[in-house]
Design a protein around this motif. Structure first.
Motif, PDB file in Angstrom:
ATOM      1  N   ILE A   7      -6.429  17.698 -14.198  1.00 61.59           N
ATOM      2  CA  ILE A   7      -7.062  18.965 -13.811  1.00 61.59           C
ATOM      3  C   ILE A   7      -7.274  19.839 -15.042  1.00 61.59           C
ATOM      4  O   ILE A   7      -8.329  20.457 -15.221  1.00 61.59           O
ATOM      5  CB  ILE A   7      -6.195  19.685 -12.765  1.00 61.59           C
ATOM      6  N   ASP A   8      -6.268  19.878 -15.903  1.00 58.67           N
ATOM      7  CA  ASP A   8      -6.361  20.682 -17.117  1.00 58.67           C
ATOM      8  C   ASP A   8      -7.490  20.187 -18.016  1.00 58.67           C
ATOM      9  O   ASP A   8      -8.254  20.979 -18.572  1.00 58.67           O
ATOM     10  CB  ASP A   8      -5.029  20.635 -17.861  1.00 58.67           C
ATOM     11  N   ALA A   9      -7.615  18.861 -18.147  1.00 58.04           N
ATOM     12  CA  ALA A   9      -8.641  18.282 -19.025  1.00 58.04           C
ATOM     13  C   ALA A   9     -10.045  18.550 -18.493  1.00 58.04           C
ATOM     14  O   ALA A   9     -10.994  18.672 -19.273  1.00 58.04           O
ATOM     15  CB  ALA A   9      -8.406  16.783 -19.166  1.00 58.04           C
ATOM     16  N   ARG A  10     -10.199  18.634 -17.173  1.00 59.17           N
ATOM     17  CA  ARG A  10     -11.526  18.850 -16.583  1.00 59.17           C
ATOM     18  C   ARG A  10     -11.920  20.320 -16.527  1.00 59.17           C
ATOM     19  O   ARG A  10     -13.041  20.645 -16.143  1.00 59.17           O
ATOM     20  CB  ARG A  10     -11.571  18.267 -15.165  1.00 59.17           C
ATOM     21  N   THR A  11     -11.014  21.208 -16.896  1.00 65.34           N
ATOM     22  CA  THR A  11     -11.311  22.641 -16.866  1.00 65.34           C
ATOM     23  C   THR A  11     -12.172  23.017 -18.075  1.00 65.34           C
ATOM     24  O   THR A  11     -11.789  22.752 -19.216  1.00 65.34           O
ATOM     25  CB  THR A  11     -10.014  23.464 -16.890  1.00 65.34           C
ATOM     26  N   PRO A  12     -13.332  23.647 -17.845  1.00 63.94           N
ATOM     27  CA  PRO A  12     -14.173  24.063 -18.979  1.00 63.94           C
ATOM     28  C   PRO A  12     -13.424  25.029 -19.897  1.00 63.94           C
ATOM     29  O   PRO A  12     -12.601  25.829 -19.434  1.00 63.94           O
ATOM     30  CB  PRO A  12     -15.360  24.761 -18.290  1.00 63.94           C
ATOM     31  N   GLU A  13     -13.694  24.948 -21.158  1.00 59.01           N
ATOM     32  CA  GLU A  13     -12.994  25.766 -22.143  1.00 59.01           C
ATOM     33  C   GLU A  13     -13.234  27.256 -21.912  1.00 59.01           C
ATOM     34  O   GLU A  13     -12.370  28.093 -22.196  1.00 59.01           O
ATOM     35  CB  GLU A  13     -13.444  25.375 -23.552  1.00 59.01           C
ATOM     36  N   HIS A  14     -14.443  27.588 -21.389  1.00 62.59           N
ATOM     37  CA  HIS A  14     -14.762  29.003 -21.212  1.00 62.59           C
ATOM     38  C   HIS A  14     -14.142  29.599 -19.944  1.00 62.59           C
ATOM     39  O   HIS A  14     -14.251  30.801 -19.698  1.00 62.59           O
ATOM     40  CB  HIS A  14     -16.284  29.186 -21.133  1.00 62.59           C
ATOM     41  N   ARG A  15     -13.482  28.777 -19.121  1.00 62.54           N
ATOM     42  CA  ARG A  15     -12.902  29.268 -17.873  1.00 62.54           C
ATOM     43  C   ARG A  15     -11.832  30.309 -18.162  1.00 62.54           C
ATOM     44  O   ARG A  15     -10.942  30.102 -19.003  1.00 62.54           O
ATOM     45  CB  ARG A  15     -12.275  28.108 -17.098  1.00 62.54           C
ATOM     46  N   ASP A  16     -11.911  31.449 -17.482  1.00 63.92           N
ATOM     47  CA  ASP A  16     -10.933  32.522 -17.680  1.00 63.92           C
ATOM     48  C   ASP A  16      -9.726  32.250 -16.783  1.00 63.92           C
ATOM     49  O   ASP A  16      -9.709  32.596 -15.600  1.00 63.92           O
ATOM     50  CB  ASP A  16     -11.555  33.878 -17.338  1.00 63.92           C
ATOM     51  N   ARG A  17      -8.715  31.628 -17.345  1.00 60.19           N
ATOM     52  CA  ARG A  17      -7.550  31.212 -16.550  1.00 60.19           C
ATOM     53  C   ARG A  17      -6.754  32.406 -16.044  1.00 60.19           C
ATOM     54  O   ARG A  17      -6.148  32.334 -14.964  1.00 60.19           O
ATOM     55  CB  ARG A  17      -6.665  30.287 -17.387  1.00 60.19           C
ATOM     56  N   ALA A  18      -6.746  33.485 -16.795  1.00 57.66           N
ATOM     57  CA  ALA A  18      -5.992  34.657 -16.355  1.00 57.66           C
ATOM     58  C   ALA A  18      -6.570  35.228 -15.068  1.00 57.66           C
ATOM     59  O   ALA A  18      -5.830  35.608 -14.152  1.00 57.66           O
ATOM     60  CB  ALA A  18      -5.991  35.713 -17.453  1.00 57.66           C
ATOM     61  N   ILE A  19      -7.882  35.303 -14.986  1.00 56.05           N
ATOM     62  CA  ILE A  19      -8.528  35.830 -13.779  1.00 56.05           C
ATOM     63  C   ILE A  19      -8.211  34.941 -12.584  1.00 56.05           C
ATOM     64  O   ILE A  19      -7.879  35.425 -11.492  1.00 56.05           O
ATOM     65  CB  ILE A  19     -10.048  35.946 -13.993  1.00 56.05           C
ATOM     66  N   ASP A  20      -8.311  33.625 -12.772  1.00 52.04           N
ATOM     67  CA  ASP A  20      -7.980  32.705 -11.684  1.00 52.04           C
ATOM     68  C   ASP A  20      -6.516  32.820 -11.289  1.00 52.04           C
ATOM     69  O   ASP A  20      -6.163  32.725 -10.106  1.00 52.04           O
ATOM     70  CB  ASP A  20      -8.290  31.262 -12.102  1.00 52.04           C
ATOM     71  N   GLY A  21      -5.641  33.014 -12.281  1.00 54.96           N
ATOM     72  CA  GLY A  21      -4.226  33.159 -11.992  1.00 54.96           C
ATOM     73  C   GLY A  21      -3.932  34.417 -11.192  1.00 54.96           C
ATOM     74  O   GLY A  21      -3.133  34.396 -10.232  1.00 54.96           O
ATOM     75  N   LEU A  22      -4.567  35.522 -11.548  1.00 47.40           N
ATOM     76  CA  LEU A  22      -4.387  36.763 -10.803  1.00 47.40           C
ATOM     77  C   LEU A  22      -4.911  36.627  -9.380  1.00 47.40           C
ATOM     78  O   LEU A  22      -4.288  37.121  -8.423  1.00 47.40           O
ATOM     79  CB  LEU A  22      -5.103  37.909 -11.519  1.00 47.40           C
ATOM     80  N   ARG A  23      -6.051  35.951  -9.225  1.00 46.44           N
ATOM     81  CA  ARG A  23      -6.598  35.741  -7.878  1.00 46.44           C
ATOM     82  C   ARG A  23      -5.654  34.900  -7.037  1.00 46.44           C
ATOM     83  O   ARG A  23      -5.406  35.207  -5.858  1.00 46.44           O
ATOM     84  CB  ARG A  23      -7.972  35.071  -7.956  1.00 46.44           C
ATOM     85  N   ALA A  24      -5.122  33.847  -7.617  1.00 46.73           N
ATOM     86  CA  ALA A  24      -4.195  32.981  -6.883  1.00 46.73           C
ATOM     87  C   ALA A  24      -2.933  33.753  -6.475  1.00 46.73           C
ATOM     88  O   ALA A  24      -2.422  33.592  -5.365  1.00 46.73           O
ATOM     89  CB  ALA A  24      -3.822  31.772  -7.739  1.00 46.73           C
ATOM     90  N   LEU A  25      -2.439  34.598  -7.373  1.00 45.77           N
ATOM     91  CA  LEU A  25      -1.250  35.392  -7.068  1.00 45.77           C
ATOM     92  C   LEU A  25      -1.510  36.334  -5.890  1.00 45.77           C
ATOM     93  O   LEU A  25      -0.690  36.442  -4.968  1.00 45.77           O
ATOM     94  CB  LEU A  25      -0.848  36.196  -8.303  1.00 45.77           C
ATOM     95  N   ALA A  26      -2.664  37.008  -5.922  1.00 53.11           N
ATOM     96  CA  ALA A  26      -3.009  37.919  -4.827  1.00 53.11           C
ATOM     97  C   ALA A  26      -3.217  37.163  -3.523  1.00 53.11           C
ATOM     98  O   ALA A  26      -2.851  37.648  -2.443  1.00 53.11           O
ATOM     99  CB  ALA A  26      -4.267  38.704  -5.192  1.00 53.11           C
TER     100      ALA A  26
END
Length: 426
Positions: free
Chosen positions: A31-50
């Motif tokens: 999953i990590d390898a298929r994630t585009p480099e430009h993906r904003d992981r912090a935003i996704d992490g905050l969304r998942a937390l909420a």
């Protein structure tokens, strides 16, 4: 003989555990390898937390009790335990969700405009992604109600479950309306920067003064409805300003400190209800519609999220932490739409057995709290099982075929019927 026969089992169990952990590590790495480099992981992490805060909050702060006829009725531990109220400050993370929603929406909107697409086309795509899962869960419930009743589930139990299911879905309607206003939010951010959210805060403050201040007795009962749009749009506008690079760390510190101070002032000096969710029997509520306390909490949470963004992004570079975030985000609407059904399903089965601590007993004792915590993995497991089937409702609809149109119309009618039943209009 017996000890010799049993001796190899721990070794075999250890090997199976090692193989399972190895499989999980490889999946996370993939999953990590298929994630585009430009993906904003912090935003996704905050969304998942909420997102995860929604089911956890509902599972901890909601409950049932069996009435004299063996039917389930909704109950809340907040009625018995005032010390639960601060827990709602942590679990009420809709401010973070709207913040991240505004941030992601403005970036998506800008990309769409750069491709030469119209605002209408962009909005239709966003609305469809929100609407399909809602239509799915309500249509399934409408079809299941008569079947469950025929199987012996009391009508009161079914109404309790339907009320639970439809409660979180108000959020989708409000979020859709606010998403439609994204172009206006963008223009406001361009003109006012981070201060574009200030008029929304002021609007809610005025309405709160009118409905709780010295003239409250002369105010109409519908006045609080005026807080719905600006109350939930506040954090979304902050997210738009953040995405437009109009809100930085200095503004984030102001939000964190100012929001925290306002939150404390409203609680201590103006005696706002401590709970961020409604408490049965209480005349005032903070969330339906949002009060100024909700906006104060959203401001503090938004400031903290912006300040922690870089650290969260670095943390989520670890595949083992990033993989769950991806899974949660891919199932966002499924989690929102079906988590109450998972809890209700367990309680309904339990109601045929009798009083079960933390499941079908009234949330009135400390023992209930411990038992409810023990039930959380069961609810989570049921949600995973339901989600594996229900994720089909997040997939795009087939277009063009007559059969597909008939299915959509039928689903719409079933969903409308369920809403009428759940809201007690029939």
């Amino acid at each position: 003989m017996t000890s010799t026969a049993l001796a190899p089992r721990p070794a075999r169990t250890g090997k199976r555990t090692a193989r399972m952990l190895g499989t999980l590590r490889r999946s996370a790495a993939s999953i990590d390898a298929r994630t585009p480099e430009h993906r904003d992981r912090a935003i996704d992490g905050l969304r998942a937390l909420a997102l995860l805060a929604v089911p956890i909050g509902h599972w901890l702060l909601g409950g049932f009790h069996l009435d004299g006829e063996g039917a389930l009725r909704n109950a809340s531990p907040l009625s018995s335990f005032e010390f639960f109220a601060p827990m709602s400050w942590v679990l009420q993370m809709l401010g973070i969700f709207f913040l991240v929603g505004g941030y992601a929406s403005v970036l998506s909107y800008r990309r769409s405009m750069a491709r030469g697409e119209s605002s209408g086309r962009w909005l239709r795509g966003r609305v469809a992604r929100l609407g399909r899962p809602v239509l799915g869960v309500t249509a399934v419930w409408a079809a299941a109600l008569p079947v469950l009743y025929a199987l012996g589930v009391p009508g009161t139990t079914l109404h309790s479950g339907a009320t639970l299911v439809i409660q979180p879905l108000w959020f989708v309607g409000v979020y859709t309306v606010i998403t439609a206003l994204t172009p206006l939010c963008v223009r406001a951010a361009e003109r006012l920067g981070a201060w574009a959210a200030a008029p929304l805060l002021a609007s809610v403050a005025v309405v709160d003064f009118l409905r709780y201040g010295p003239f409250a007795d002369a105010m109409p009962s519908w006045l609080s409805i005026l807080n719905i749009l600006p109350g939930w749009m506040f954090a979304y506008q902050l997210g738009v300003s953040w995405g437009e690079k109009k809100l930085g760390k200095r503004g984030a510190w102001l939000l964190l400190v100012g929001g925290t101070a306002l939150f404390a002032l409203l609680l201590i000096a103006f005696h706002y209800p401590a709970s961020m969710v409604g408490v049965p029997g209480e005349a005032r509520t903070n969330s339906h519609p949002p009060s100024l306390l909700v906006l104060a909490l959203a401001a503090a949470q938004s400031g903290a999220a912006i300040l922690l963004r870089d650290r969260i992004g670095k943390l989520l570079r670890r595949p083992a932490l990033w993989a769950p975030v991806v899974i949660v985000n891919l199932s966002a609407m499924t989690i929102l739409c079906w988590h109450q059904t998972a809890m209700f399903g367990a309680a309904t089965v339990g109601s045929f057995i009798g009083p079960i601590g933390g499941l079908t007993t009234a949330p009135e004792t400390l023992g209930w709290i411990a038992a409810r915590i023990a039930w959380l993995p069961v609810f989570a497991g049921l949600l995973v099982a339901l989600g594996a089937w229900a994720r089909r409702f997040e997939a795009p609809w087939a277009v063009g075929s007559k059969a597909a149109r008939v299915r959509r119309v039928a689903a719409g009618l079933l969903a409308a019927g369920f809403a009428v039943f759940a809201l007690g209009l029939a």
